[in-house]
Design an enzyme around this catalytic site. Structure first.
Site, PDB file in Angstrom:
ATOM      1  N   GLU A  52       5.741  -3.555  -0.673  1.00 15.34           N
ATOM      2  CA  GLU A  52       4.541  -4.235  -0.189  1.00 15.34           C
ATOM      3  C   GLU A  52       3.988  -3.583   1.076  1.00 15.34           C
ATOM      4  O   GLU A  52       2.780  -3.411   1.205  1.00 15.34           O
ATOM      5  CB  GLU A  52       4.832  -5.708   0.070  1.00 15.34           C
ATOM      6  N   ASP A  71      -4.507  -9.034   2.925  1.00 17.95           N
ATOM      7  CA  ASP A  71      -3.048  -9.156   2.839  1.00 17.95           C
ATOM      8  C   ASP A  71      -2.454  -8.789   4.188  1.00 17.95           C
ATOM      9  O   ASP A  71      -2.784  -7.746   4.746  1.00 17.95           O
ATOM     10  CB  ASP A  71      -2.485  -8.204   1.778  1.00 17.95           C
TER      11      ASP A  71
END
Ligand SMILES: *[C@@H]1O[C@H](CO)[C@@H](O)[C@H](O)[C@H]1NC(C)=O
Length: 148
Positions: A54, A71
């Protein structure tokens, strides 16, 4: 001259604290202390693997998406549902300001990640995990780290 030195020092400190990249084992330790190992049935390896794909362990990672959401942080937690930023204030399921997910102190990010696992019933939320970690032998991810 003295003032210039102070300015240089401040600039250096600001640069150092700007973006923190954790090492795999340091994260393993923090995750373990925060009781992420087997949280929701997901071993420590899942968490270390997920954070790698991620954010590459970059606590300040921010990724703007097409829908205007962002994000945030080591787990790339999205502002649309989970945190509150300038543009998106409504859902905020984690009851946290998005920038709090970018700090070296991972407490808020971990609390929010746990909430995501609970509410979404698993780790499918994380595309990086689905693609690279799910169903794999993940014991390598904590190899050589001081965790049980
Ligand atoms: C970490 O993420 C920030 C924000 O996206 C970026 O500016 C920085 O260069 C990244 N650090 C590394 C070492 O990739």
């Amino acid at each position: 001259m003295k003032a210039a030195g102070v300015v240089v020092l401040i600039v250096c400190l600001a640069t150092v604290t700007k973006s923190k990249i954790y090492t795999r084992c340091k994260l393993a330790k923090i995750f373990s202390r925060a009781k992420l190992d087997n949280y929701g049935g997901f071993s420590l390896g899942n968490w270390i693997c997920m954070a790698y794909y991620e954010s590459h362990y970059n606590t300040t990672a921010q990724t703007p998406l097409d829908d205007g959401s962002i994000d945030y942080g080591i787990f790339q937690i999205n502002s649309f549902t989970w945190c509150r930023d300038a543009k998106l204030q409504e859902m905020n399921h984690c009851h946290v300001a998005c920038p709090a997910l970018l700090t070296d102190d991972l407490t808020d990010a971990i609390i929010c990640a746990k909430k995501i696992v609970k509410e979404t019933q698993g780790m499918n939320y994380w595309q990086g995990w689905k693609k690279h970690c799910e169903g794999k032998d993940l014991s390598e991810w904590k190899k050589g780290c001081e965790v049980s």
